[in-house]
Design an enzyme around this catalytic site. Sequence first.
Site, PDB file in Angstrom:
ATOM      1  N   ASP A 178      12.599  -5.938  10.294  1.00  0.00           N
ATOM      2  CA  ASP A 178      12.678  -5.301  11.618  1.00  0.00           C
ATOM      3  C   ASP A 178      12.623  -3.783  11.488  1.00  0.00           C
ATOM      4  OD1 ASP A 178      12.802  -7.203  13.646  1.00  0.00           O
ATOM      5  OD2 ASP A 178      14.957  -7.538  13.384  1.00  0.00           O
ATOM      6  N   GLU A 193      10.064  -4.710  18.590  1.00  0.00           N
ATOM      7  CA  GLU A 193      10.400  -5.314  19.879  1.00  0.00           C
ATOM      8  C   GLU A 193       9.636  -4.630  21.006  1.00  0.00           C
ATOM      9  OE1 GLU A 193      14.637  -5.299  20.472  1.00  0.00           O
ATOM     10  OE2 GLU A 193      15.017  -6.440  18.641  1.00  0.00           O
ATOM     11  N   SER A 237      19.666  -7.766  13.050  1.00  0.00           N
ATOM     12  CA  SER A 237      20.943  -8.460  13.287  1.00  0.00           C
ATOM     13  C   SER A 237      21.892  -8.214  12.115  1.00  0.00           C
ATOM     14  CB  SER A 237      20.704  -9.963  13.480  1.00  0.00           C
ATOM     15  OG  SER A 237      19.878 -10.479  12.456  1.00  0.00           O
ATOM     16  N   GLU A 289      12.167 -14.725  22.316  1.00  0.00           N
ATOM     17  CA  GLU A 289      13.626 -14.916  22.303  1.00  0.00           C
ATOM     18  C   GLU A 289      14.173 -15.191  23.696  1.00  0.00           C
ATOM     19  OE1 GLU A 289      15.859 -12.113  19.973  1.00  0.00           O
ATOM     20  OE2 GLU A 289      17.784 -12.846  20.729  1.00  0.00           O
TER      21      GLU A 289
HETATM   22  O1  KIV Z   1      17.301  -9.400  14.141  1.00  0.00           O
HETATM   23  C1  KIV Z   1      17.143 -10.632  14.234  1.00  0.00           C
HETATM   24  O2  KIV Z   1      17.864 -11.430  13.625  1.00  0.00           O
HETATM   25  C2  KIV Z   1      16.081 -11.110  15.112  1.00  0.00           C
HETATM   26  C3  KIV Z   1      16.010 -12.590  15.349  1.00  0.00           C
HETATM   27  C4  KIV Z   1      17.075 -12.988  16.270  1.00  0.00           C
HETATM   28  C5  KIV Z   1      14.682 -13.011  15.820  1.00  0.00           C
HETATM   29  O3  KIV Z   1      15.315 -10.350  15.600  1.00  0.00           O
END
Ligand code: KIV
Length: 272
Positions: free
Chosen positions: A91, A123, A53, A190
Site C-alpha cells: 500500500d 486508494e 492496516s 471493499e
Molecule cells: O490495508 C489493508 O489491509 C487493505 C485491505 C483491507 C484490502 O487495504
Amino acid sequence: MSVAKAEIKRVTTHVLRGMKSRGEKISMLTAYDFSMARILDDAGVEVLLVGDSASNVMAGHETTLPITLDQMIYHAQSVIRGVNRAFVIVDLPFGTYQGNSTKALESAIRIMKESGAHGVKLEGGSEIVESIERILSAGIPVMGHLGLTPQSIYKFGTYTVRAKGEEEAKKLRSDAHLLEEKGCMGIVLEKIPAKLAKEVTESVNIPTIGIGAGMHTDGQVLVTHDLLGITKDFNPRFLRRYLELYKAIKGAAEQYVADVKSSDFPNEKEQY
Ligand code: KIV
C-alpha cells in the site's frame, strides 16, 4: 500441497489475469513480517498485501493515516524475505500519492527499489488518476482500491457499507472502468453491496478482489490478524475467523507465567 500451488512457480500479473479468465479464485491476505509471510506463502496464498492496516494491527493506531512510507518499506522488506511464490503488493500510505503525481511516482519507486516488492496499491479512482498513470508509466504494477477506502475515513465519517445509493455506485462503476483502461492489474473492492461487486467483476477484464463485497469477485482478501482471531474487537459480518488466536496466545502466556512462578519451568530436562 494443493494442485494449484504446485502448478504455479511464481505468481505474476499474467498468472492472476489467467486465473480470472479461467474462473479460478484468487486468495490474498495481508502480511507485515517475515515469519507470517513465510507461512502464508507456504500455504499457497497467491497475493500478499503489505497493507497500511499495519498502522492498526501492528502499530496500534486507530486509523491507517499515521503510517509512514519508511515504515511501509520496513514491513515490505521483511515480507519479501519470507516469500518464494506469492505476488507482493504494498500500500502507498496516506499522503504519499494524493494530489501530486511526481511524489506518487517517487513513493512507488522507493517501495519497489528498497523492498523488492512486485507492485503497489492506491486508494481511489478519478481523483488519483494522474498518480496512477505516472506509476504505471514506470512499469510498476498498480492495484486499485474502490468502495470503502480507509484513508478517507474522515471524509466518510463511518466504516459502513459504501455505494449503496445509485450516485456512488455509478461513480464506482466508472472508476473501475477507468482503472482498467489505464492499465491497473486489479482492483480491491471493499465493503460494497455484493450485487454491485458482481456487476463490476463481470464488466472488467482485470481481477477484482473483494473484502466485504460478497461471493462474486474474482478473489478475496482479509486482514490476517482478523482471520486468525488475533484482533478481538472487530467483528464485521464479512469476517470469517479461522482461529481464535487471541484466546490461545493469552492462555499460553498465562500458563507460562504460572509455570515460571511455580518453578515448574524450566524442569530438569530443560536445563544444561
Ligand atoms: O490495508 C489493508 O489491509 C487493505 C485491505 C483491507 C484490502 O487495504
